[in-house]
Design a protein around this motif. Structure first.
Motif, short mmCIF file in Angstrom:
data_model
loop_
_atom_site.label_atom_id
_atom_site.label_comp_id
_atom_site.label_asym_id
_atom_site.label_seq_id
_atom_site.Cartn_x
_atom_site.Cartn_y
_atom_site.Cartn_z
N PRO A 126 0.84 -1.21 0.00
CA PRO A 126 0.00 0.00 0.00
C PRO A 126 0.87 1.26 0.00
O PRO A 126 2.02 1.23 0.45
N GLU A 127 0.34 2.35 -0.48
CA GLU A 127 1.12 3.58 -0.63
C GLU A 127 1.65 4.12 0.69
O GLU A 127 2.68 4.79 0.72
N ASP A 128 0.97 3.83 1.80
CA ASP A 128 1.41 4.33 3.10
C ASP A 128 2.23 3.31 3.88
O ASP A 128 2.48 3.48 5.07
N HIS A 129 2.67 2.26 3.22
CA HIS A 129 3.47 1.22 3.87
C HIS A 129 4.87 1.76 4.19
O HIS A 129 5.39 2.64 3.48
N ALA A 130 5.50 1.22 5.22
CA ALA A 130 6.83 1.68 5.64
C ALA A 130 7.88 1.48 4.55
O ALA A 130 8.86 2.23 4.48
N ALA A 131 7.68 0.49 3.69
CA ALA A 131 8.67 0.20 2.64
C ALA A 131 8.39 0.94 1.34
O ALA A 131 9.17 0.83 0.39
N ALA A 132 7.31 1.71 1.29
CA ALA A 132 6.89 2.31 0.02
C ALA A 132 7.94 3.23 -0.59
O ALA A 132 8.02 3.35 -1.81
N ASP A 133 8.76 3.87 0.24
CA ASP A 133 9.75 4.82 -0.27
C ASP A 133 11.15 4.21 -0.40
O ASP A 133 12.10 4.93 -0.74
N LEU A 134 11.29 2.93 -0.13
CA LEU A 134 12.60 2.28 -0.24
C LEU A 134 12.91 1.93 -1.69
O LEU A 134 12.01 1.78 -2.52
N SER A 186 5.54 -0.32 -5.67
CA SER A 186 6.18 -1.60 -5.97
C SER A 186 7.68 -1.42 -5.96
O SER A 186 8.20 -0.39 -6.39
N LEU A 187 8.39 -2.44 -5.48
CA LEU A 187 9.84 -2.36 -5.38
C LEU A 187 10.43 -3.77 -5.43
O LEU A 187 9.75 -4.75 -5.10
N PRO A 188 11.69 -3.89 -5.88
CA PRO A 188 12.28 -5.22 -6.02
C PRO A 188 12.61 -5.86 -4.67
O PRO A 188 12.93 -5.17 -3.70
N VAL A 189 12.53 -7.19 -4.67
CA VAL A 189 12.98 -7.99 -3.52
C VAL A 189 14.32 -8.59 -3.93
O VAL A 189 14.38 -9.51 -4.75
N ALA A 190 15.39 -8.04 -3.37
CA ALA A 190 16.73 -8.29 -3.90
C ALA A 190 17.17 -9.75 -3.84
O ALA A 190 17.92 -10.20 -4.71
N ASP A 191 16.73 -10.49 -2.83
CA ASP A 191 17.24 -11.85 -2.67
C ASP A 191 16.26 -12.94 -3.09
O ASP A 191 16.47 -14.11 -2.78
N LEU A 192 15.21 -12.60 -3.80
CA LEU A 192 14.32 -13.61 -4.36
C LEU A 192 14.78 -13.96 -5.78
O LEU A 192 15.24 -13.08 -6.52
N PRO A 193 14.66 -15.23 -6.18
CA PRO A 193 15.07 -15.59 -7.54
C PRO A 193 14.13 -14.96 -8.57
O PRO A 193 12.96 -14.71 -8.29
N PRO A 194 14.64 -14.71 -9.77
CA PRO A 194 13.79 -14.13 -10.81
C PRO A 194 12.86 -15.17 -11.41
O PRO A 194 13.03 -16.38 -11.20
N THR A 195 11.87 -14.71 -12.14
CA THR A 195 11.06 -15.60 -12.98
C THR A 195 11.54 -15.46 -14.41
O THR A 195 12.14 -14.44 -14.79
N THR A 196 11.28 -16.49 -15.21
CA THR A 196 11.79 -16.53 -16.58
C THR A 196 10.64 -16.53 -17.58
O THR A 196 9.65 -17.24 -17.39
N VAL A 197 10.79 -15.74 -18.63
CA VAL A 197 9.85 -15.73 -19.76
C VAL A 197 10.49 -16.52 -20.89
O VAL A 197 11.69 -16.36 -21.18
#
Length: 226
Positions: A126-134, A186-197
Motif C-alpha cells: 500500500p502507498e502508506d506502507h513503511a517500505a513504500a519509499d525504499l 512496488s519495489l524489487p525484492v533483492a534476494d528472491l530468484p527471478p522468474t523466466t519468460v
C-alpha cells in the motif's frame, strides 16, 4: 579488255525462286508453335496463400518489437493474442497456436523451450506502507507482513486487494509495473530468484517459420544463420 587481256566476267543473274523460298522459310520459322502459343496465352498462376502464424503471449510479456520484426521480415501474417497465465498453454496444446510466450515454470513435456529473459521479483505494498519509499527490500524485511496469495484472482484484482490495505503481494516486475496504481508502491525484492519468460512450441510443430521467430526473439538479423 583488262590489262591482262581478259574481259570482266558479267554478273550472275539473281535466283528469284531461291529468294522466295528463303523468305517463305523465314516466315514459317517466325510462326510460334501451337504449344508455345498456348503457354503464352495461359494466365499466370495465383500465389499460394500462407496460413497465418498464431502466437499467444502471457500477460506482462512484451513482444511488440518481435512482432514488428516479424512483419518486416516474414511473408506470413502474424496473429497474436494476449492470454491469462492460467491459460498460457491451452491454445498451444490444443493445436490452436503455433507458439507461445509464457512465464515459467510450466509442464515442458512435448515442448521445445527457449528461455528469453528473466524478470526480478517485486513486492507490491500500500502507498502508506513503511517500505513504500525504499529502493528495494529483502525477504527478511517482509517476515512480519501479511502476504496475500493470488489464488484465483487476476493480477489486477490482487493489486486492488493490496491497495485496500489487506496485505502485500509478490509478483514479477512486468506485472507490478503493468498494474501500477497511485494507491500502491512496488519495489524489487533483492534476494528472491527471478522468474523466466520463454518461447515454447510443440515438438511436432517445429519448422522454418518457428525458427524464424526464435531468431527474431534472440536478436539475430534477417541474414544470420541459426
Amino acid at each position: 579488255m583488262s590489262p591482262k587481256g581478259r574481259a570482266p566476267r558479267p554478273a550472275r543473274p539473281g535466283r528469284p525462286g531461291a529468294k522466295r523460298a528463303q523468305g517463305a522459310g523465314a516466315a514459317k520459322r517466325a510462326r510460334p508453335k501451337p504449344a508455345r502459343r498456348a503457354a503464352e496465352a495461359a494466365p499466370a498462376s495465383e500465389p499460394v496463400a500462407l496460413e497465418p502464424f498464431r502466437l499467444r503471449y502471457v500477460e506482462g510479456a512484451t513482444p511488440a518489437k518481435w512482432i514488428r520484426a516479424w512483419v518486416d521480415r516474414m511473408p506470413q501474417r502474424l496473429e497474436h493474442e494476449l492470454v491469462a497465465e492460467e491459460q498460457q498453454l491451452d491454445a498451444l496444446r490444443a493445436g490452436e497456436a503455433d507458439a507461445a510466450i509464457v512465464r515459467l515454470p510450466i509442464d515442458e513435456a512435448g515442448l521445445h523451450v527457449v528461455r528469453l529473459y528473466d524478470e526480478r521479483a517485486f513486492v507490491v505494498v500500500p502507498e502508506d506502507h513503511a517500505a513504500a519509499d525504499l529502493e528495494s527490500v529483502v525477504v527478511a524485511d517482509l517476515a512480519d507482513e501479511s502476504m496475500i496469495a493470488r489464488g484465483t484472482m487476476t493480477w489486477s484484482e490482487l493489486v486492488e486487494v493490496v491497495a485496500s490495505g489487506a496485505g502485500i503481494a509478490l509478483m514479477p516486475q512486468s506485472l507490478a509495473r503493468l498494474h501500477q496504481r497511485r494507491d500502491v508502491a512496488s519495489l524489487p525484492v533483492a534476494d528472491l530468484p527471478p522468474t523466466t519468460v520463454a518461447l515454447v512450441w510443440r515438438l511436432e510443430r517445429d519448422g522454418d517459420d518457428v525458427q524464424a521467430l526464435v531468431a527474431i526473439t534472440r536478436g539475430r538479423s534477417a541474414r544470420s544463420s541459426r
